[in-house]
Design a protein around this motif. Structure first.
Motif, short mmCIF file in Angstrom:
data_model
loop_
_atom_site.label_atom_id
_atom_site.label_comp_id
_atom_site.label_asym_id
_atom_site.label_seq_id
_atom_site.Cartn_x
_atom_site.Cartn_y
_atom_site.Cartn_z
N ILE A 1 9.75 -8.91 5.93
CA ILE A 1 8.97 -8.95 4.69
C ILE A 1 9.30 -7.74 3.84
O ILE A 1 9.46 -7.83 2.62
CB ILE A 1 7.46 -8.94 5.00
CG1 ILE A 1 7.06 -10.14 5.84
CG2 ILE A 1 6.65 -8.92 3.73
CD1 ILE A 1 5.62 -10.06 6.31
N TYR A 2 9.42 -6.58 4.53
CA TYR A 2 9.66 -5.35 3.79
C TYR A 2 11.09 -5.28 3.29
O TYR A 2 11.35 -4.75 2.21
CB TYR A 2 9.34 -4.14 4.66
CG TYR A 2 7.86 -3.98 4.87
CD1 TYR A 2 7.11 -3.16 4.05
CD2 TYR A 2 7.20 -4.67 5.89
CE1 TYR A 2 5.75 -3.02 4.23
CE2 TYR A 2 5.85 -4.55 6.07
CZ TYR A 2 5.12 -3.72 5.24
OH TYR A 2 3.77 -3.60 5.41
N GLY B 1 11.00 -7.28 0.35
CA GLY B 1 10.26 -6.53 -0.65
C GLY B 1 11.11 -5.43 -1.28
O GLY B 1 11.06 -5.19 -2.48
N ILE C 1 7.52 -13.37 0.86
CA ILE C 1 6.64 -12.26 1.27
C ILE C 1 5.23 -12.81 1.51
O ILE C 1 4.58 -12.47 2.51
CB ILE C 1 6.62 -11.15 0.20
CG1 ILE C 1 8.02 -10.57 0.04
CG2 ILE C 1 5.64 -10.06 0.58
CD1 ILE C 1 8.14 -9.53 -1.05
N TYR D 1 7.99 -9.46 10.66
CA TYR D 1 7.14 -8.54 9.90
C TYR D 1 7.99 -7.58 9.10
O TYR D 1 7.77 -7.37 7.91
CB TYR D 1 6.23 -7.77 10.87
CG TYR D 1 5.39 -6.72 10.20
CD1 TYR D 1 4.20 -7.04 9.55
CD2 TYR D 1 5.78 -5.38 10.22
CE1 TYR D 1 3.44 -6.08 8.93
CE2 TYR D 1 5.02 -4.40 9.60
CZ TYR D 1 3.86 -4.75 8.97
OH TYR D 1 3.10 -3.80 8.35
N LEU E 1 13.50 -6.97 -3.72
CA LEU E 1 12.75 -7.29 -4.94
C LEU E 1 12.48 -6.04 -5.76
O LEU E 1 12.67 -6.01 -6.98
CB LEU E 1 11.42 -7.95 -4.53
CG LEU E 1 10.43 -8.26 -5.62
CD1 LEU E 1 10.91 -9.42 -6.43
CD2 LEU E 1 9.06 -8.55 -5.02
N PHE E 2 12.04 -4.97 -5.08
CA PHE E 2 11.69 -3.72 -5.74
C PHE E 2 12.91 -3.15 -6.47
O PHE E 2 12.81 -2.71 -7.62
CB PHE E 2 11.17 -2.73 -4.70
CG PHE E 2 10.81 -1.39 -5.27
CD1 PHE E 2 9.68 -1.24 -6.05
CD2 PHE E 2 11.59 -0.28 -5.01
CE1 PHE E 2 9.34 0.00 -6.57
CE2 PHE E 2 11.26 0.95 -5.54
CZ PHE E 2 10.14 1.10 -6.31
N THR F 1 6.97 3.21 2.46
CA THR F 1 6.65 1.94 3.11
C THR F 1 7.87 1.05 3.22
O THR F 1 8.22 0.58 4.32
CB THR F 1 5.62 1.18 2.25
OG1 THR F 1 4.54 2.03 1.99
CG2 THR F 1 5.14 -0.07 2.93
#
Lengths: 289, 312
Positions: free
Chosen positions: B283-284, B287, B265, B280, B290-291, B53
């Protein structure tokens, strides 16, 4: 050398010990005071708005009519999907790891993987749910998408709890069962699982209480903030208690704070009950070997 | 039942006959492990899913926005096409630093008190109460930060924004206190009593025993708990979304309104962002950042507790 002289040598050190002890006690009480403030604040703001109507009403534009009903039913619907899905997956994973897996690279990989999944921020699970459940599987912003996202979120917690519960069943009773001629699965199904169930249930209930309080991933997978119906199918729109509390908190007018506080009281009471049940199961049914 | 008058069976034949009779059983015995393995792969699939994802959307994002703009740009304003992630990272770090400043002294002191000074009875009362702090939903903490901590702080800092990093950070700190306290306490409890008794017998005070004997022996566990707590603070979402504001802000002033990675996010997913637009996919990308941060922290924590573990 008498006792007095001796004491004067260590007086400074003894004093220091006494002082830092009080510092430690004070620091610990800071945390406790914070908890007391938080609960006191929520109670004093929210109790006045608690009523039967608050539990029965849908969201409304006026605070007198606003209620938590949609959230309560939504949380209930969500947990009734999340609980079986995550428990079946979690217990089966734990059984595989503890009873069947050989100690090879793949097994170690699954173990490390479960550990790391438990540390992934919940909002990243929200992104996972958004891509897969909402868009790829075309579920949209529905109850089932939210519940499945939540299942994956609590899965690692349940796996770890179930692993511990299964591990605590002593190998003697397994060996006794095998020695009596039972097959491996018969042993697991009739001996190991019944002995491990209290531990598994306790861990799972704690995981579900986390799921009920979780907000961030559900915002991402599109839980509604205001909705005027309760979910009647897997594909209906839904909201949950923390979502409603969040939307009330985010409103600029101060009086909505009181409504949010009332919602928080209901949420905390439900979580408290779940925790009490978990502790009760542990104390009542846990076997000591 | 075999009587002596009957035809003689060899043991092997009996076992064989028995096995044939139990073919249904055999099916279960062989099928169950396969089913369990299938369930176990779900957790692996989840990890792969997360990576897939984040990576696929992030790669799409970097086809529109260059890596240098994303990581070196200093302005984050996706609705006007500014994608420099530095303000969001600064916001996250600011919150994390404040949180650790609150949680480290209190959490560690609580751990030392519970493990070294408190009587068994006090411990049995205080520990569960501390664990209640860990069970409170983060949206409740957010509510408290915004409606209680912020107004209280604005009495001290009069020109403070109602949404500010300070109140968010303090409350995130309180949230991670139980994590540091209970994991550090576990580490200190694992230090055998004989070491304590040895030092006490030589005339050390309790504090000296704690500082010179227990803390060094439990060091790896304590550090691991702190790193894990940092990872939690970085990934915390609701408190900072509610209380710290939504203003990407490259600042170290804690009284200002900021935005963290996680808060963006939420904002991005809540707004009307069309599927596969640049916002959109941003956001990833956020993310993913962050991950990676939290994953590094988690791996570091596991490494520390494995590598520097003292066995007694």
């Amino acid at each position: 050398m008498n006792d007095k002289v001796n004491y004067s040598h260590i007086k400074g050190r003894v004093m220091k010990n006494a002082v830092v002890k009080w510092i430690f006690i004070m620091a610990t009480s800071v945390a406790l005071i914070f908890l007391a403030l938080l609960i006191g604040r929520v109670l004093s703001q929210g109790v006045g708005y608690l009523s039967i109507d608050f539990l029965k009403n849908y969201p409304a534009p006026y605070i007198e009519e606003a209620g938590l009903f949609a959230g309560i039913m939504g949380s209930l619907a969500m947990i009734s999907i999340t609980a079986p899905v995550s428990m079946i997956l979690g217990v089966c994973t734990a059984l595989y790891l503890e009873e069947y897996a050989r100690d090879n690279k793949f097994t170690r990989f699954i173990r490390v993987n479960v550990q790391n999944l438990a540390g992934v921020p919940s909002i990243v699970f929200g992104l996972l749910g958004l891509t897969f459940f909402v868009y790829l599987f075309e579920m949209g912003y529905t109850l089932i998408a939210g519940a499945l996202t939540m299942s994956l979120l609590v899965l690692p917690i349940i796996v770890v709890a179930a692993q511990e519960a299964i591990r605590s069943v002593p190998s003697e009773i397994r060996e006794a069962s095998i020695g009596m001629g039972a097959t491996k699965w018969q042993t697991i199904w009739r001996i190991v699982l019944p002995a491990a169930i209290p531990g598994i249930l306790t861990g799972s209930i704690l995981a579900f209480s986390r799921a009920i309080g979780e907000t961030a991933p559900l915002i991402i997978v599109g839980a509604a903030t205001a909705i005027y119906s309760i979910p009647d199918s897997l594909f209906s729109k839904y909201t949950v208690m923390p979502m409603q509390i969040y939307s009330w908190t985010a409103r600029p007018q101060e009086e909505w704070q009181y409504v949010a506080a009332a919602g928080i009281i209901v949420l905390l009471i439900i979580l408290l009950c779940m925790n009490a049940i978990a502790v009760w199961i542990r104390n009542k049914f846990q076997k000591r070997f | 039942m075999i009587s002596k008058n009957n035809e003689q069976y060899s043991v092997q034949e009996m076992i064989q006959a028995n096995k044939n009779k139990k073919s249904a059983f055999n099916l279960i015995e062989k099928g169950v492990p396969a089913f369990l393995l299938l369930c176990a792969t779900v957790s692996v699939a989840t990890t792969i899913g997360i990576l897939f994802t984040l990576l696929s959307e992030t790669i799409g994002f970097f086809q529109n926005i260059s890596l240098t703009e994303f990581y070196l740009g200093t302005k984050w304003s996706p609705w006007t096409d500014h994608f420099g992630v530095a303000p969001l990272i600064a916001g996250t770090l600011l919150i994390t630093v404040i949180a650790i400043c609150v949680a480290l002294p209190i959490g560690l002191a609580a751990a030392i008190f519970l493990s070294e000074y408190a009587s068994e009875r006090t411990r049995k009362i205080i520990k569960p109460i501390l664990e209640i702090l860990a069970g409170i939903p983060t949206v409740v903490y957010g509510f408290f930060a915004l409606t209680f901590v912020s107004p209280m702080l604005s009495n001290i800092f009069t020109d403070m924004n109602i949404f500010n990093a300070l109140s968010g950070g303090i409350v995130v700190g309180v949230m991670i206190i139980p994590m540091i306290a209970s994991l550090s306490e576990d580490a200190m409890n694992a230090v055998p009593n004989s070491l304590r008794e040895g030092a006490l017998g030589l005339g050390a005070t309790k504090f000296e025993v704690t500082r010179r004997v227990v803390m060094p022996a439990a060091f790896s566990g304590i550090i691991a708990s702190i790193v894990l707590a940092i990872s939690r603070a970085i990934g915390e979402t609701m408190i900072v979304t509610i209380a710290a504001g939504a203003t990407p802000n490259l600042t170290i002033d804690p009284t200002e309104s900021i935005q963290t990675l996680t808060a963006f996010i939420v904002q991005g997913a809540k707004g009307d962002t069309s599927y596969h637009s640049t916002i959109y996919s941003s956001i990833y990308a956020v993310g993913m950042t962050l991950f990676v941060f939290t994953l590094l922290m988690n791996i570091l924590s596991q490494y520390i507790s494995r590598r520097f573990k003292e066995d007694y």
